[in-house]
Scaffold this motif. Structure first.
Motif, PDB file in Angstrom:
ATOM      1  N   THR A  38       0.829  -1.207   0.000  1.00  0.00           N
ATOM      2  CA  THR A  38       0.000   0.000   0.000  1.00  0.00           C
ATOM      3  C   THR A  38       0.864   1.258   0.000  1.00  0.00           C
ATOM      4  OG1 THR A  38      -1.781  -1.147   1.164  1.00  0.00           O
ATOM      5  CG2 THR A  38      -1.769   1.262   1.292  1.00  0.00           C
ATOM      6  N   ALA A  39       1.938   1.243   0.799  1.00  0.00           N
ATOM      7  CA  ALA A  39       2.848   2.391   0.826  1.00  0.00           C
ATOM      8  C   ALA A  39       3.445   2.637  -0.553  1.00  0.00           C
ATOM      9  CB  ALA A  39       3.950   2.149   1.856  1.00  0.00           C
ATOM     10  N   LEU A  40       3.762   1.573  -1.281  1.00  0.00           N
ATOM     11  CA  LEU A  40       4.315   1.713  -2.626  1.00  0.00           C
ATOM     12  C   LEU A  40       3.255   2.241  -3.599  1.00  0.00           C
ATOM     13  CD1 LEU A  40       6.288  -1.675  -2.814  1.00  0.00           C
ATOM     14  CD2 LEU A  40       7.228   0.602  -2.369  1.00  0.00           C
ATOM     15  N   LEU A  41       2.044   1.730  -3.503  1.00  0.00           N
ATOM     16  CA  LEU A  41       0.975   2.134  -4.422  1.00  0.00           C
ATOM     17  C   LEU A  41       0.586   3.599  -4.251  1.00  0.00           C
ATOM     18  CD1 LEU A  41      -1.201  -1.084  -4.073  1.00  0.00           C
ATOM     19  CD2 LEU A  41      -0.149  -0.277  -6.204  1.00  0.00           C
ATOM     20  N   ARG A  42       0.696   4.113  -3.037  1.00  0.00           N
ATOM     21  CA  ARG A  42       0.286   5.502  -2.779  1.00  0.00           C
ATOM     22  C   ARG A  42       1.233   6.519  -3.420  1.00  0.00           C
ATOM     23  NH1 ARG A  42      -3.475   6.884   1.337  1.00  0.00           N
ATOM     24  NH2 ARG A  42      -2.083   8.434   2.289  1.00  0.00           N
ATOM     25  N   ALA A  43       2.360   6.067  -3.931  1.00  0.00           N
ATOM     26  CA  ALA A  43       3.216   6.974  -4.697  1.00  0.00           C
ATOM     27  C   ALA A  43       2.522   7.397  -5.990  1.00  0.00           C
ATOM     28  CB  ALA A  43       4.543   6.289  -5.009  1.00  0.00           C
TER      29      ALA A  43
ATOM     30  N   GLY B 185       3.482   5.695   8.124  1.00  0.00           N
ATOM     31  CA  GLY B 185       2.653   6.893   7.965  1.00  0.00           C
ATOM     32  C   GLY B 185       1.359   6.642   7.235  1.00  0.00           C
ATOM     33  N   LEU B 186       0.742   5.467   7.485  1.00  0.00           N
ATOM     34  CA  LEU B 186      -0.470   5.076   6.759  1.00  0.00           C
ATOM     35  C   LEU B 186      -1.709   5.067   7.648  1.00  0.00           C
ATOM     36  CD1 LEU B 186       0.958   2.068   4.687  1.00  0.00           C
ATOM     37  CD2 LEU B 186       0.512   4.392   3.870  1.00  0.00           C
ATOM     38  N   THR B 187      -1.655   5.791   8.753  1.00  0.00           N
ATOM     39  CA  THR B 187      -2.766   5.754   9.701  1.00  0.00           C
ATOM     40  C   THR B 187      -4.092   6.124   9.048  1.00  0.00           C
ATOM     41  OG1 THR B 187      -1.230   6.348  11.463  1.00  0.00           O
ATOM     42  CG2 THR B 187      -3.571   6.603  11.927  1.00  0.00           C
ATOM     43  N   ASP B 188      -4.071   7.070   8.116  1.00  0.00           N
ATOM     44  CA  ASP B 188      -5.306   7.495   7.445  1.00  0.00           C
ATOM     45  C   ASP B 188      -5.638   6.634   6.233  1.00  0.00           C
ATOM     46  OD1 ASP B 188      -3.167   8.326   5.917  1.00  0.00           O
ATOM     47  OD2 ASP B 188      -4.162  10.162   5.219  1.00  0.00           O
ATOM     48  N   ALA B 189      -4.797   5.632   5.964  1.00  0.00           N
ATOM     49  CA  ALA B 189      -4.961   4.852   4.736  1.00  0.00           C
ATOM     50  C   ALA B 189      -5.363   3.401   4.983  1.00  0.00           C
ATOM     51  CB  ALA B 189      -3.658   4.870   3.921  1.00  0.00           C
ATOM     52  N   VAL B 190      -5.301   2.934   6.229  1.00  0.00           N
ATOM     53  CA  VAL B 190      -5.588   1.529   6.524  1.00  0.00           C
ATOM     54  C   VAL B 190      -6.668   1.442   7.596  1.00  0.00           C
ATOM     55  CG1 VAL B 190      -4.667  -0.693   7.274  1.00  0.00           C
ATOM     56  CG2 VAL B 190      -3.220   0.864   5.946  1.00  0.00           C
ATOM     57  N   GLU B 191      -7.764   0.779   7.260  1.00  0.00           N
ATOM     58  CA  GLU B 191      -8.859   0.559   8.211  1.00  0.00           C
ATOM     59  C   GLU B 191      -8.739  -0.845   8.807  1.00  0.00           C
ATOM     60  OE1 GLU B 191     -12.648   1.025   6.420  1.00  0.00           O
ATOM     61  OE2 GLU B 191     -12.101   2.870   5.332  1.00  0.00           O
ATOM     62  N   PHE B 192      -8.949  -0.954  10.105  1.00  0.00           N
ATOM     63  CA  PHE B 192      -8.942  -2.251  10.786  1.00  0.00           C
ATOM     64  C   PHE B 192     -10.369  -2.586  11.239  1.00  0.00           C
ATOM     65  CE2 PHE B 192      -4.563  -1.036  11.001  1.00  0.00           C
ATOM     66  CZ  PHE B 192      -3.830  -2.218  11.092  1.00  0.00           C
TER      67      PHE B 192
ATOM     68  N   LEU C  56       4.780 -12.993  -4.089  1.00  0.00           N
ATOM     69  CA  LEU C  56       4.344 -12.839  -2.702  1.00  0.00           C
ATOM     70  C   LEU C  56       4.894 -11.584  -2.025  1.00  0.00           C
ATOM     71  CD1 LEU C  56       4.932 -16.521  -1.476  1.00  0.00           C
ATOM     72  CD2 LEU C  56       2.919 -15.594  -2.632  1.00  0.00           C
ATOM     73  N   ALA C  57       5.991 -11.054  -2.533  1.00  0.00           N
ATOM     74  CA  ALA C  57       6.656  -9.922  -1.882  1.00  0.00           C
ATOM     75  C   ALA C  57       5.872  -8.626  -2.090  1.00  0.00           C
ATOM     76  CB  ALA C  57       8.069  -9.770  -2.431  1.00  0.00           C
ATOM     77  N   PRO C  58       6.048  -7.643  -1.203  1.00  0.00           N
ATOM     78  CA  PRO C  58       5.312  -6.378  -1.330  1.00  0.00           C
ATOM     79  C   PRO C  58       5.434  -5.718  -2.701  1.00  0.00           C
ATOM     80  CG  PRO C  58       6.341  -6.480   0.820  1.00  0.00           C
ATOM     81  CD  PRO C  58       6.830  -7.688   0.058  1.00  0.00           C
ATOM     82  N   LEU C  59       6.654  -5.698  -3.266  1.00  0.00           N
ATOM     83  CA  LEU C  59       6.831  -5.078  -4.583  1.00  0.00           C
ATOM     84  C   LEU C  59       6.026  -5.813  -5.638  1.00  0.00           C
ATOM     85  CD1 LEU C  59       8.131  -3.011  -6.430  1.00  0.00           C
ATOM     86  CD2 LEU C  59      10.140  -4.519  -6.618  1.00  0.00           C
ATOM     87  N   GLU C  60       6.012  -7.156  -5.583  1.00  0.00           N
ATOM     88  CA  GLU C  60       5.247  -7.934  -6.553  1.00  0.00           C
ATOM     89  C   GLU C  60       3.745  -7.733  -6.360  1.00  0.00           C
ATOM     90  OE1 GLU C  60       8.036 -11.821  -7.319  1.00  0.00           O
ATOM     91  OE2 GLU C  60       7.265 -11.516  -5.286  1.00  0.00           O
ATOM     92  N   LEU C  61       3.311  -7.643  -5.127  1.00  0.00           N
ATOM     93  CA  LEU C  61       1.899  -7.341  -4.875  1.00  0.00           C
ATOM     94  C   LEU C  61       1.540  -5.986  -5.468  1.00  0.00           C
ATOM     95  CD1 LEU C  61       1.462  -8.400  -1.112  1.00  0.00           C
ATOM     96  CD2 LEU C  61       0.964  -9.751  -3.159  1.00  0.00           C
TER      97      LEU C  61
END
Length: 306
Positions: free
Chosen positions: A136-141, A175-182, A248-253
């Protein structure tokens, strides 16, 4: 006592090794209270049986050989049990899919689009939730307003508590507090649907699984959301109803998710294939097959008695 009072025609047992062990299953099948009963056992994780010590595995196979039917969900499970010596009494009935909900048409995205990704299943290690957070951190770029909705229930075990804490720390660190819902409560189907159906894409980033089929995948199919999964055997039965991420890795996701977000036509094809799977594997249809099998076994026993 209940069995003696009710005198059922058939006793159906559902087995998942995370809930009770293979040895406990073998003991149950041989228990005096089930003596003489017509038994049907549905196995939700046959791959785990293959990993058991040889003597224990052989004992379980002997116990299963004595029941009327052993039900599995996939072709791989069928072959695995036959390889262990279970031949005559094993049948395959696919895992069902909830019905009754309609998919929304996929939409195109701009850089400022409010994209919502969904994820579902128990909050456990190997479900890939930390990897999805990192992706998600990568995609938000590229999509700064992209968010993730984790509809992932607390399993009420230490490993789940630790995984939730780990994920929350990752969210804070990135820094994804506003981007991830639990959403970690164990919710009824209607609430799960209400949370997942607005998502633009549902991602199941499992890192490993021995399960025969994925209930989380079926929740996504029911919600009418395009589905992206990691390339694991647990998702093979979904065929073209899901997109397989490159790894499976974050970059591949992130790479796989980004490709789908940019491809409206592909997401539309996924929804069309998912609709076909929902129709073929709808719970009413699966229930009819299962009930027909039970009725057939009952009639067979009555015929032998006569």
């Amino acid at each position: 006592v209940m069995l003696a009072e009710q005198n059922p025609d058939v006793v159906a047992i559902q087995h998942q090794p995370g809930l009770f062990s293979w040895q406990a299953l073998a003991q149950l099948l041989r228990s005096p209270m089930l003596a003489g009963q017509l038994l049907v056992v549905t196995l939700h994780n046959t791959a785990d049986l293959a990993l058991q010590p040889e003597l224990e595995r052989a004992d379980v196979v002997r116990a299963l050989a004595d029941v009327a039917r052993v039900v599995v969900h996939g072709v791989a499970d069928l072959h695995l049990l036959r390889g262990l010596g279970l031949l005559a009494n094993v049948v395959m009935i696919p895992h069902g899919v909830p019905v009754g909900w309609t998919a929304m048409a996929p939409r195109a995205f701009q850089r400022d689009s409010a994209i919502l990704l969904g994820c579902h299943g128990f909050f456990l290690p190997n479900k890939g939730i930390p990897e999805l957070i990192a992706a998600t951190a990568l995609l938000r770029a590229d999509w700064p307003s992209l968010r993730v909705r984790l509809v992932c229930a607390d399993y009420q075990a230490a490993q789940s508590t630790e995984e939730i804490a780990r994920a929350r720390q990752m969210v804070a660190d990135l820094g994804l507090t506003d981007a991830v819902e639990f959403h970690i409560d164990f919710l009824p189907d209607a609430q799960i649907h209400a949370l997942l159906s607005p998502c633009d894409l549902m991602v199941l980033p499992y890192q490993a699984s021995l399960e025969a089929a994925s209930g989380a995948l079926r929740a996504g199919l029911a919600a009418g959301v395009p589905l992206a999964v990691t390339p694991l055997a647990v998702f093979e039965d979904a065929g073209s109803a899901v997109a397989r991420l490159p790894g499976l890795a974050p970059l591949e996701l992130a790479q796989g998710i980004a490709a789908l977000l940019r491809d409206v036509a592909q997401r539309r094809k996924l929804l069309e294939a998912a609709d076909e799977m929902r129709t073929a594997h709808a719970w009413p249809r699966i229930a009819e097959r299962y009930a027909g099998m039970l009725q057939g076994l009952r009639q067979e026993r009555l015929g032998r008695a006569l």
